[in-house]
Design a protein around this motif. Structure first.
Motif, PDB file in Angstrom:
ATOM      1  N   LEU A  59     -24.958 -59.064   3.753  1.00  0.00           N
ATOM      2  CA  LEU A  59     -25.931 -59.463   2.736  1.00  0.00           C
ATOM      3  C   LEU A  59     -27.082 -60.220   3.406  1.00  0.00           C
ATOM      4  N   GLY A  60     -26.724 -61.121   4.331  1.00  0.00           N
ATOM      5  CA  GLY A  60     -27.747 -61.885   5.042  1.00  0.00           C
ATOM      6  C   GLY A  60     -28.612 -61.024   5.936  1.00  0.00           C
ATOM      7  N   VAL A  61     -28.023 -60.008   6.561  1.00  0.00           N
ATOM      8  CA  VAL A  61     -28.794 -59.085   7.395  1.00  0.00           C
ATOM      9  C   VAL A  61     -29.836 -58.358   6.544  1.00  0.00           C
ATOM     10  N   CYS A  62     -29.418 -57.880   5.377  1.00  0.00           N
ATOM     11  CA  CYS A  62     -30.337 -57.145   4.506  1.00  0.00           C
ATOM     12  C   CYS A  62     -31.474 -58.034   4.011  1.00  0.00           C
ATOM     13  N   VAL A  63     -31.167 -59.253   3.634  1.00  0.00           N
ATOM     14  CA  VAL A  63     -32.200 -60.152   3.122  1.00  0.00           C
ATOM     15  C   VAL A  63     -33.176 -60.546   4.223  1.00  0.00           C
TER      16      VAL A  63
END
Length: 494
Positions: free
Chosen positions: A306-310
């Protein structure tokens, strides 16, 4: 980052039939112009929707343009049924925004009333059980709406990423790591697929990669990355073999999904059988945007992705690990940074943080495991960690987690890594989060979160919070300021 979606956003204007369509068209064009002034591209659908037939034409048009995210723009009041049916039938995340009135001069004849129309749109979305992203304040000028669309991009990227994600795990969680054990049922409500495997499956595949002709090239790449920190070159062939094992497994097993992350067993039998620790390889996967969580932490891997995508950047997974000693605080933090001792802590893991997120790095062995596996001897099977202090800068600590009864809950807190030498081992940093003491007690402890937290390198709390809201996470916590009490906080203790 080739493990996250590329966003091709489109915008469709809507118009209620008793309002002038030209008003919506003109306002849409102004939004697109403002957005492109930011150096960003958006597909402008030429069809303005007044009715369901228009909706079908616009839907076909944005699909033909390969849009995978969409902005429904209320240039005036808007047709509530048609605009929400567009969101229902579009295969991707949808944002709703509305136009503010420009000047006093338009109020007599060309008032759009989109402020009112947004209420009807939100009501109809709920009636039809349609998920859509509505900004914190969804009505604005063209410049303001353009900024809303820009803010929508990381949210849309994350939604698409999670819905096209497979989490591959190897091995049961280690004994006494019930903290990382959570039911997988809640994953499916997010659209995430999971493949659970045995450690033996991984070991067999690893052995099949012995003498893989690609190993020398991977070793060379590792040597270039480590530079002068290549203290244990003898372990690189095994690490390269393991890296190729995971890469090939991801490609062969992604199946109907497009993106992959791992949640892998990494101790205690891993070292004795594989002959190394996998931390450095995990760090390299994090650099590729394909996180490998430690200790089969499935929701940790989900949070990292999720953090990678954001952020469109590498992330890491750390233990919320230990307090900062008083002498370190007094010498390096007090009077230099506006943090109390209880705002600070150390985030640590064995060596899984990408090298580019460390102030400096070197190949080491896992000191804690060596105590029991290789006492009083030269390290061998515990080699493979990437050690160094985490580079100072802004961070976001967060986690999405399932409770035992399969309810999703989450937290997000912004802070920073301080430029303070840790004088310790592993991938580690001195972290500061305002009011951490209260956040630790009334969120992390009280709500039974595990000790692993995902770390994004920058302040991304706004987007992460919105992603949690989009997926109907009812319990989203944050580090509340001193003026804002937690529900169970004792007012007399404070």
């Amino acid at each position: 980052m080739n493990n996250i979606p590329n966003i091709n956003v489109g915008i469709v204007a809507v118009s209620r039939d008793c309002f002038p369509m030209s008003l919506s068209n003109r306002r849409r064009e102004a939004v697109v112009s403002s957005y492109r002034e930011k150096g960003l591209e958006i597909y402008e659908c030429p069809i303005t929707i007044e009715n369901e037939k228009d909706m079908l034409k616009a839907l076909a048009d944005v699909k033909a343009a390969n849009c995978n995210a969409l902005v429904v723009y209320l240039g005036n009041f808007g047709p509530e049924s048609s605009e929400t049916l567009l969101a229902k039938n579009f295969d991707g995340p949808v944002m709703f925004a509305a136009a503010a009135e420009e000047t006093t001069s338009i109020l007599a004849d060309e008032r759009g009333d989109a402020y009112c129309g947004m209420l009807n749109a939100s009501y109809n979305l709920k009636l039809r059980n349609i998920r859509a992203y509505i900004p914190e304040y969804p009505v604005g000028t063209p410049t303001e709406v353009a900024t809303m669309i820009e803010d929508f991009l990381p949210i849309a990227r994350t939604i698409i990423g999670l819905q096209n994600l497979k989490i591959i795990s190897f091995g049961p969680r280690p004994q006494d790591f019930l903290a990382c054990n959570a039911p997988i049922k809640a994953l499916y409500s997010l659209g995430v697929e999971i493949e659970e495997n045995s450690e033996l499956d991984l070991f067999a595949s690893f052995n099949d990669h012995a003498n893989d002709p690609r190993i020398p090239d991977v070793i060379k790449d590792m040597e270039e990355e480590l530079g002068t920190g290549n203290n244990m070159p003898g372990i690189l062939p095994k690490l390269a073999q393991y890296e190729l094992t995971l890469l090939d497994w991801a490609e062969a097993h992604k199946g109907c999904k497009e993106f992959v992350v791992f949640a892998n067993k990494c101790w205690p039998s891993f070292q004795t059988q594989f002959g190394f620790v996998p931390c450095y390889v995990n760090s390299r996967f994090a650099s590729k945007g394909m996180p490998v969580s430690c200790e089969v932490d499935i929701y940790g891997a989900l949070s990292e992705y999720l953090g990678v995508c954001v952020s469109e950047d590498s992330v890491t997974l750390l233990d919320i690990n230990n307090t900062v000693p008083a002498d370190m605080y007094d010498a390096s933090i007090k009077g230099k940074f506006d943090y109390k001792p209880t705002d600070t802590f150390m985030g640590f893991h064995c060596g899984n943080t990408p090298s580019k997120k460390l102030s400096s790095c070197s190949m080491k062995n896992q000191k804690i495991m060596a105590r029991s596996l290789e006492p009083n001897q030269e390290p061998n099977i515990t080699r493979g960690t990437l050690e160094g202090d985490i580079a100072p800068g802004e961070i976001t600590f967060f986690r999405l987690q399932s409770t035992a009864d399969t309810v999703l809950r989450a937290y997000v807190a912004e802070g920073e890594v301080l430029p303070v030498p840790t004088q310790s081992f592993g991938s580690i940093g001195v972290f500061a989060i305002p009011e951490m003491k209260r956040f630790y007690r009334h969120v992390l402890v009280e709500k039974n979160y595990p000790h692993h937290g995902a770390v994004a390198f920058g302040h991304f709390g706004k987007a992460i919070f919105e992603v949690f809201k989009y997926f109907d996470v009812a319990d989203i916590e944050f580090n509340r300021p001193a003026s804002m009490m937690y529900p169970t906080e004792n007012p007399f203790y404070r």
